[in-house]
Design a protein around this motif. Structure first.
Motif, short mmCIF file in Angstrom:
data_model
loop_
_atom_site.label_atom_id
_atom_site.label_comp_id
_atom_site.label_asym_id
_atom_site.label_seq_id
_atom_site.Cartn_x
_atom_site.Cartn_y
_atom_site.Cartn_z
N GLN A 77 0.82 -1.21 0.00
CA GLN A 77 0.00 0.00 0.00
C GLN A 77 0.86 1.26 0.00
N VAL A 78 1.87 1.28 0.85
CA VAL A 78 2.76 2.44 0.92
C VAL A 78 3.50 2.61 -0.41
N GLY A 79 3.98 1.51 -0.98
CA GLY A 79 4.69 1.57 -2.25
C GLY A 79 3.82 2.09 -3.37
N ALA A 80 2.57 1.64 -3.43
CA ALA A 80 1.66 2.08 -4.49
C ALA A 80 1.39 3.58 -4.37
N HIS A 81 1.17 4.07 -3.16
CA HIS A 81 0.92 5.49 -2.95
C HIS A 81 2.17 6.32 -3.23
N TYR A 82 3.33 5.79 -2.86
CA TYR A 82 4.58 6.49 -3.08
C TYR A 82 4.82 6.71 -4.57
N VAL A 83 4.62 5.66 -5.37
CA VAL A 83 4.81 5.77 -6.81
C VAL A 83 3.80 6.74 -7.40
N LYS A 84 2.54 6.64 -6.98
CA LYS A 84 1.49 7.53 -7.49
C LYS A 84 1.81 8.98 -7.14
#
Length: 97
Positions: A77-84
């Protein structure tokens, strides 16, 4: 992660390799307690289609696997938001306040 109310004592440390294929989970004593690795199928899908999320997770005996799974999902979840957020802030609209 850190223990609540215990200051800055480290409980788990997650170490990833440069290629992003594996993550090792270590306890406070530096012992590897779990390893998550992308499968060859996921690596191929990432190379061809740009995404592939299939992984295997090996958890050491006596380690709470539900805790490890929670950490894995939280990292996703953190990785997906970070990339976005990086895309939105620095690629899509680079000139902001």
């Amino acid at each position: 992660g850190k223990e609540k109310g215990k200051g800055s004592k480290m409980v788990y440390k997650i170490v990833g390799d440069i290629m992003g294929r594996t993550l090792s989970f270590e306890n406070a004593r530096g012992e590897v307690i779990a390893v998550m690795a992308k499968t060859n199928k996921a690596m191929l899908k990432t190379a061809v289609f740009g995404s592939g999320s299939e992984s295997t997770i090996d958890v050491a005996p006596g380690v709470d696997c539900s805790t490890i799974l929670c950490i894995v999902f939280a990292l996703g979840q953190v990785g997906a938001h970070y990339v976005k957020d990086c895309f939105a802030n620095f690629v899509q609209d680079p000139i902001q306040n």
